[in-house]
Design a protein around this motif. Structure first.
Motif, mmCIF file in Angstrom:
data_model
loop_
_atom_site.group_PDB
_atom_site.id
_atom_site.type_symbol
_atom_site.label_atom_id
_atom_site.label_comp_id
_atom_site.label_asym_id
_atom_site.label_seq_id
_atom_site.Cartn_x
_atom_site.Cartn_y
_atom_site.Cartn_z
ATOM 1 N N ARG A 118 0.815 -1.220 0.000
ATOM 2 C CA ARG A 118 0.000 0.000 0.000
ATOM 3 C C ARG A 118 0.849 1.271 0.000
ATOM 4 N NH1 ARG A 118 -3.156 -0.941 4.720
ATOM 5 N NH2 ARG A 118 -3.340 -3.157 4.332
ATOM 6 N N ASN A 134 1.820 2.671 -3.409
ATOM 7 C CA ASN A 134 0.775 3.151 -4.326
ATOM 8 C C ASN A 134 0.614 2.283 -5.575
ATOM 9 O OD1 ASN A 134 -0.077 5.587 -2.867
ATOM 10 N ND2 ASN A 134 2.028 6.222 -3.245
ATOM 11 N N PRO A 135 0.295 1.006 -5.387
ATOM 12 C CA PRO A 135 0.255 0.073 -6.513
ATOM 13 C C PRO A 135 -0.758 0.441 -7.586
ATOM 14 C CG PRO A 135 -0.774 -0.907 -4.592
ATOM 15 C CD PRO A 135 -0.101 0.357 -4.126
ATOM 16 N N GLN A 136 -1.763 1.252 -7.216
ATOM 17 C CA GLN A 136 -2.757 1.640 -8.216
ATOM 18 C C GLN A 136 -2.130 2.457 -9.336
ATOM 19 O OE1 GLN A 136 -2.617 2.672 -5.088
ATOM 20 N NE2 GLN A 136 -2.664 4.904 -5.061
ATOM 21 N N GLU A 137 -0.937 3.002 -9.069
ATOM 22 C CA GLU A 137 -0.270 3.799 -10.100
ATOM 23 C C GLU A 137 0.687 2.963 -10.960
ATOM 24 O OE1 GLU A 137 1.519 7.025 -7.959
ATOM 25 O OE2 GLU A 137 -0.424 7.761 -7.289
ATOM 26 N N LYS A 193 2.002 0.385 -13.701
ATOM 27 C CA LYS A 193 1.526 -0.059 -15.009
ATOM 28 C C LYS A 193 1.907 -1.513 -15.259
ATOM 29 C CE LYS A 193 2.283 4.529 -17.003
ATOM 30 N NZ LYS A 193 3.157 5.055 -15.924
ATOM 31 N N ARG A 197 1.394 8.383 2.252
ATOM 32 C CA ARG A 197 1.478 7.695 0.964
ATOM 33 C C ARG A 197 2.449 8.400 0.023
ATOM 34 N NH1 ARG A 197 -2.863 4.489 -0.702
ATOM 35 N NH2 ARG A 197 -3.733 3.444 1.083
#
Ligand SMILES: [Zn+2]
Length: 151
Positions: A28, A31-34, A36, A150
Motif C-alpha cells: 500500500r 501506491n500500486p494503483q499507479e 503499469k 502515501r
C-alpha cells in the motif's frame, strides 16, 4: 537457496525478508494503483532470519530512497534488490534513520501537526519492535499505530 515460488522478473525490484503480516501494508505504501506493470507477491515463506516472510516482486519499476526508507519502518530486516536482465545488480539492506521527517502522520488530534502545516518529525526510540515519538506532542506510537504518508 533461490526463491522460485514467484516468477523471476527481467527488470525491476525485489523486496525480500518482509514480515508476512506487514507485506500488504508495504504494498500500500508503494501506491500500486499507479503501477503499469505486474506485481507478484508471496506470503508465509520460511525465513531463517524472521520466521515467516513475504516477498514482493515489482516488474519494471525501481524504488525511490523515500520508499526504501518507508519500507524500513515496517520491515527493518528487508532487503531491496535491483534486477536488471534477470540479475540482482544491487542489494540494499534497508536502514531506519534516527529521525523520520515528513514520513509519518501524527494522529493525535491535539498535536500541532494536525492543526497547522508543519512537517512531521518523529524520533525512532526503538527499531524492533518499532517505537517512534512525535517531536511536537511526544506521543509514542508502535508499529501497528503508525500512519505512513502515501506520498
Ligand atoms: Zn504529534
Amino acid at each position: 537457496m533461490k526463491e522460485r515460488r514467484i516468477p523471476a522478473i527481467k527488470d525491476g525490484t525485489v523486496i525480500d525478508h518482509i514480515p508476512s503480516r506487514d507485506t500488504f501494508r508495504i504494498i500500500r505504501i508503494l501506491n500500486p494503483q499507479e503501477f503499469k506493470y505486474p506485481i507478484n507477491l508471496a506470503l508465509n515463506l520460511d525465513s531463517k532470519k524472521i520466521g515467516s516472510k513475504g516477498v514482493i516482486k515489482i516488474d519494471s519499476r525501481f524504488l525511490t530512497q523515500s520508499e526504501v526508507n518507508k519500507i524500513a519502518i515496517l520491515a527493518p530486516n528487508a532487503t531491496v534488490s535491483i534486477i536488471k536482465n534477470y540479475k540482482a545488480i544491487e542489494k540494499i539492506q534497508v536502514k531506519l534513520p534516527e529521525e523520520l521527517v515528513g514520513v509519518l502522520n501524527c494522529t493525535n488530534p491535539v498535536c500541532i501537526t494536525s492543526k497547522e502545516i508543519v512537517i512531521s518529525k518523529f524520533k525512532v526510540l526503538r527499531e524492533e519492535p518499532l517505537e517512534v515519538k512525535c517531536h511536537y506532542c511526544e506521543r509514542v506510537y508502535g508499529k501497528d499505530e503508525v500512519e505512513i504518508k502515501r506520498k
